[in-house]
Scaffold this motif. Sequence first.
Motif, PDB file in Angstrom:
ATOM      1  N   TRP A 282       0.805  -1.226   0.000  1.00 43.21           N
ATOM      2  CA  TRP A 282       0.000   0.000   0.000  1.00 43.21           C
ATOM      3  C   TRP A 282       0.835   1.272   0.000  1.00 43.21           C
ATOM      4  CZ3 TRP A 282      -0.003   3.945   3.578  1.00 43.21           C
ATOM      5  CH2 TRP A 282       0.665   3.703   4.792  1.00 43.21           C
ATOM      6  N   ASP A 283       2.038   1.240   0.574  1.00 42.88           N
ATOM      7  CA  ASP A 283       2.846   2.450   0.740  1.00 42.88           C
ATOM      8  C   ASP A 283       4.045   2.475  -0.206  1.00 42.88           C
ATOM      9  OD1 ASP A 283       3.288   4.913   1.968  1.00 42.88           O
ATOM     10  OD2 ASP A 283       4.629   4.061   3.477  1.00 42.88           O
ATOM     11  N   MET A 284       3.975   1.675  -1.281  1.00 46.06           N
ATOM     12  CA  MET A 284       5.139   1.562  -2.164  1.00 46.06           C
ATOM     13  C   MET A 284       5.382   2.835  -2.966  1.00 46.06           C
ATOM     14  SD  MET A 284       5.973  -1.403  -4.955  1.00 46.06           S
ATOM     15  CE  MET A 284       4.989  -0.704  -6.294  1.00 46.06           C
ATOM     16  N   ASP A 285       4.318   3.474  -3.420  1.00 45.32           N
ATOM     17  CA  ASP A 285       4.469   4.703  -4.196  1.00 45.32           C
ATOM     18  C   ASP A 285       3.163   5.491  -4.139  1.00 45.32           C
ATOM     19  OD1 ASP A 285       2.689   3.485  -5.997  1.00 45.32           O
ATOM     20  OD2 ASP A 285       4.292   2.831  -7.335  1.00 45.32           O
ATOM     21  N   ALA A 286       3.134   6.633  -4.825  1.00 46.87           N
ATOM     22  CA  ALA A 286       1.985   7.540  -4.749  1.00 46.87           C
ATOM     23  C   ALA A 286       0.703   6.894  -5.277  1.00 46.87           C
ATOM     24  CB  ALA A 286       2.287   8.822  -5.522  1.00 46.87           C
ATOM     25  N   GLN A 287       0.804   6.116  -6.361  1.00 49.31           N
ATOM     26  CA  GLN A 287      -0.377   5.448  -6.920  1.00 49.31           C
ATOM     27  C   GLN A 287      -1.001   4.485  -5.912  1.00 49.31           C
ATOM     28  OE1 GLN A 287       1.348   3.933 -10.770  1.00 49.31           O
ATOM     29  NE2 GLN A 287      -0.719   4.341 -11.484  1.00 49.31           N
ATOM     30  N   ASN A 288      -0.161   3.659  -5.308  1.00 50.12           N
ATOM     31  CA  ASN A 288      -0.665   2.687  -4.347  1.00 50.12           C
ATOM     32  C   ASN A 288      -1.245   3.354  -3.111  1.00 50.12           C
ATOM     33  OD1 ASN A 288       0.315   0.839  -6.146  1.00 50.12           O
ATOM     34  ND2 ASN A 288       1.597  -0.263  -4.692  1.00 50.12           N
ATOM     35  N   ARG A 289      -0.572   4.417  -2.654  1.00 45.16           N
ATOM     36  CA  ARG A 289      -1.070   5.131  -1.468  1.00 45.16           C
ATOM     37  C   ARG A 289      -2.424   5.767  -1.735  1.00 45.16           C
ATOM     38  NH1 ARG A 289       4.417   6.213  -0.730  1.00 45.16           N
ATOM     39  NH2 ARG A 289       4.349   8.095  -1.989  1.00 45.16           N
ATOM     40  N   ALA A 290      -2.586   6.364  -2.901  1.00 44.02           N
ATOM     41  CA  ALA A 290      -3.843   7.045  -3.219  1.00 44.02           C
ATOM     42  C   ALA A 290      -5.011   6.063  -3.223  1.00 44.02           C
ATOM     43  CB  ALA A 290      -3.729   7.743  -4.570  1.00 44.02           C
ATOM     44  N   TRP A 291      -4.837   4.909  -3.897  1.00 44.83           N
ATOM     45  CA  TRP A 291      -5.924   3.923  -3.924  1.00 44.83           C
ATOM     46  C   TRP A 291      -6.170   3.349  -2.533  1.00 44.83           C
ATOM     47  CZ3 TRP A 291      -6.691  -1.210  -2.774  1.00 44.83           C
ATOM     48  CH2 TRP A 291      -7.906  -1.751  -3.213  1.00 44.83           C
TER      49      TRP A 291
END
Length: 405
Positions: A282-291
């Motif tokens: 979930w916290d790997m990058d901005a895309q994953n964090r946003a979703w």
Amino acid sequence: MAVKGFCAGLIGAALLAAAGTAAAEVPARGIKVGVLTDLSGVYTDLVGQGSIEAAKMAVEDFGGSIDGKPITIVSADGQNKADVGASIARRWIDEDNVDVIVDVPNTAIALAVQEITRAKNKVLLNTGAGSTVFTNKACSPTSFHWVYDSYAMANGTARSVVAEGGDSWYFLTADYTFGQSLERDASEVVRANGGKVLGSVRHPLGSSDFSSFLLQAQASGAKVIAFANGGADLINSIKQAHEFGIGSDKQRLAAMVIFITDIHALGLAQAQGLLLTSGFYWDMDAQNRAWSERWAKRMGGRKPTMLHAGVYSAVLHFLRSAKAANSVEGNVVADKMRELPIDDFFARNGSIRPDGRMIHDMYLAQVKTPAESKGPWDYLKIVRTIPAAEAFQPLSRSECPLVKK
């Protein structure tokens, strides 16, 4: 007479073509997605209500309809029983007009459902069950294996543990198809990389007491005690291992399949240092964090597993393919799914092979120490990306009859 016959033949062919076109169109009732999940058993935290919400998010992000025709979600608890799951799938297809089934986090249920969807020409999106059998001998032209499988998880984790000196293994394995598949695939990786397997012991699904199994593993003298199980079974077996003092420097614990919810339940003090393979963090990058933040708001603040993210990705790709094909016919949509590219926050470099395996980048990760974590759910650090072509079993080794040799 010949001319009349010829004209009649043309008219008949035209009528048949028109009928075929009508049958292929998305019906006025729209599309119905069935989420067959675990709402009461050992896998409920891995999938459960979170998978239902992920499917709803995919429908919402798609727009909620196709050309004004509604997309609806139904859900049910398979209870980790093949007969129950199969009964639900048959009713959904025969009586409730369900067009696609997703999740199915139990290999026995998924195998039963795959045969039903094959016979009924419906699409199965297997995002929860992990055995490689789905894309080998049991493969189906209308079934897809999305998130992970036993080969990908073993390939990433076992190879790394052996490279770090863990060259003798003993398995504690859940006694059903997925656990056996996980043990087999991990054993193959261990041996291929110069290690040896000293033995294994198998436990029933949903066990509460792992003491005898753990003592057998400890007595083996193996450098690595590997858990080929999942969900509550994995959590309980690791907790009890620590109670017995197993997992010291002399014997390392390795989880072949572990999810962020498992780490949360264990706590970093017991899970720290574990190497694992995942298709999503979930916290790997901005895309994953946003979703993940969107999903978390619907789920009381907790963070999604890779299975939740996979449900979203698979359902969204199915809907895009159904729209592009203007059809809900299983074989028609399946062909379009193989044709269209997959590139979303979950499936980086994604594509679908002839055997139904959706390949994508995977990630080798390590559980942080309590000192490294900045707060709840900050549990992993990504060690390296495992490219899609490396992560999954080579197509050349597939036993799927759909694969041309």
